[in-house]
Scaffold this active site. Structure first.
Site, short mmCIF file in Angstrom:
data_model
loop_
_atom_site.label_atom_id
_atom_site.label_comp_id
_atom_site.label_asym_id
_atom_site.label_seq_id
_atom_site.Cartn_x
_atom_site.Cartn_y
_atom_site.Cartn_z
N LYS A 48 0.86 -1.17 0.00
CA LYS A 48 0.00 0.00 0.00
C LYS A 48 0.90 1.23 0.00
O LYS A 48 2.01 1.18 0.58
CB LYS A 48 -0.88 -0.04 1.26
CG LYS A 48 -1.75 1.20 1.48
CD LYS A 48 -2.95 1.25 0.56
CE LYS A 48 -3.79 2.52 0.76
NZ LYS A 48 -4.67 2.82 -0.37
N CYS A 75 -2.57 9.73 -6.65
CA CYS A 75 -3.80 9.34 -5.95
C CYS A 75 -4.89 10.38 -6.22
O CYS A 75 -4.70 11.56 -5.94
CB CYS A 75 -3.57 9.22 -4.45
SG CYS A 75 -5.11 8.87 -3.57
N LEU A 90 -5.81 6.78 1.31
CA LEU A 90 -4.41 6.46 1.65
C LEU A 90 -4.24 5.97 3.09
O LEU A 90 -3.30 6.35 3.80
CB LEU A 90 -3.50 7.68 1.39
CG LEU A 90 -3.37 8.05 -0.09
CD1 LEU A 90 -2.81 9.46 -0.24
CD2 LEU A 90 -2.47 7.06 -0.82
N GLY A 136 -5.41 -5.94 -10.19
CA GLY A 136 -5.90 -5.43 -8.92
C GLY A 136 -7.37 -5.74 -8.67
O GLY A 136 -7.72 -6.68 -7.94
C1 SIN Z 1 -6.55 5.58 -1.92
O1 SIN Z 1 -5.93 5.21 -0.91
O2 SIN Z 1 -7.49 6.37 -1.87
C2 SIN Z 1 -6.12 5.06 -3.26
C3 SIN Z 1 -4.70 5.28 -3.52
C4 SIN Z 1 -4.41 5.65 -4.93
O3 SIN Z 1 -5.31 5.63 -5.79
O4 SIN Z 1 -3.27 6.04 -5.24
#
Ligand code: SIN
Length: 316
Positions: A45, A129, A73, A266
């Site tokens: 992550k 993101c 995130l 994914g």
């Molecule tokens: C997220 O954590 O909202 C997604 C992360 C990403 O799309 O880079």
């Protein structure tokens, strides 16, 4: 798996399939489960300097074309995240991409110093993101100048090869990709989720996601991923991890033909279970045998449809 063996930035890879950032969370077990299920490379992550709880739920919803998510995130922070990666490396020698997210060059440098002390194999800079606009504004990947500044600064100190994760939500992807390459990126990863989009709860008359908007993934984004990967492949000389709606072996073959060296899987984990990696590996092999391709290098690439001259201002 002989047919699917390849190399990526100097590391041997047993399959071109990559677990992208965030799909299986951050824990050692999520990464390990994906690796033993057939992913050749796994990604953490995206880690930030400090832990983040992310957005309130709902953070993910399904619709007919795929999924929409705005996790915000959520992650345990760089130190705890790297501890999970180090655990993974004790039991599995498959390469790990350490993904990091920040909003300033200074913070990317701090994160890189931490990553240098870890057992990770590659450093992914998540510049794209789409779900933290309220907090941080437009993703860095929208600006070729910011992309270049961050990559050039990180390049000076990173012990690991750098992968820049780019956004599909721009009109000048090849300019941005070239800027990343020129600044020292060793590879590119694209695409992050598309949008942002929105779903509506008709009874409540409000958006379904608590963040109101989120990035789209799944089969609906595959044509966008194929186009962007191919456009970037036409313009740069560094390898690409292509992803976006890859669900079956045929999709993986198509994105390799578009120009990808490795292939992210994914959202398909939600449709086909964690065994999706071994299933896609098998499906790719069947196609390759039918077409007499002995290995991944024999899969032909699409003739380049974009040229640096016609599509990229940097080349004018
Ligand atoms: C997220 O954590 O909202 C997604 C992360 C990403 O799309 O880079």
């Amino acid at each position: 798996m002989e047919m699917l063996r390849t190399e990526f930035l100097g590391k041997k890879v047993s399959s071109p399939l990559v677990l992208p950032a965030g799909v299986m969370g951050m824990s050692f077990s999520g990464l390990h489960f994906s690796a033993i299920s057939g992913a050749g490379v796994v990604t953490s992550k995206s880690l930030t300097l400090n832990s983040r709880t992310g957005h309130k739920g709902p953070v993910i919803a399904e619709f007919e074309g795929g999924f929409i998510n705005a996790m915000g995130l959520c992650n345990p922070g760089i130190e705890e995240g790297l501890a999970e990666i180090n655990e993974f490396k004790k039991v599995c020698d498959k390469p790990v991409i350490v993904s990091v997210f920040a909003t300033s060059t200074d913070d990317f440098i701090k994160l890189t110093k931490y990553v240098n002390t870890s057992k990770g194999d590659f450093l992914e800079l998540n510049l794209s993101c789409p779900n933290v606009f309220d907090e941080f504004g437009i993703p860095l990947a929208a600006s070729k100048e910011k992309v270049a500044e961050i990559i050039a600064s990180v390049k000076k100190i990173s012990k690991l090869p750098i992968i820049a994760k780019l956004s599909p939500n721009v009109y000048n992807i090849s300019e941005i990709a070239l800027s990343a390459e020129k600044a020292g990126a060793d590879a590119l990863c694209l695409i992050n989720t598309v949008g942002p989009g929105m779903l509506i709860d008709k009874k409540m008359v409000k958006p379904i996601l608590s963040n109101r908007t989120g990035g789209l993934s799944g089969p609906c984004v595959k044509p966008i991923a194929l186009r962007l990967v191919h456009e970037v492949y036409s313009c740069v000389n560094i390898p690409i991890i292509g992803m976006g709606g890859i669900t079956y072996g045929d999709d993986a073959i198509e994105i390799i033909m578009a120009g990808a060296t490795l292939v992210g899987v994914g959202t398909a984990v939600h449709y086909r279970g964690i065994e999706v990696f071994s299933k896609i590996n098998e499906e790719m092999k069947i196609f390759m045998k039918e077409e007499n391709y002995a290995n991944l290098n024999e899969i032909p690439k699409l003739e380049k449809l974009w040229t640096k001259d016609s599509h990229c201002q940097l080349q004018k």
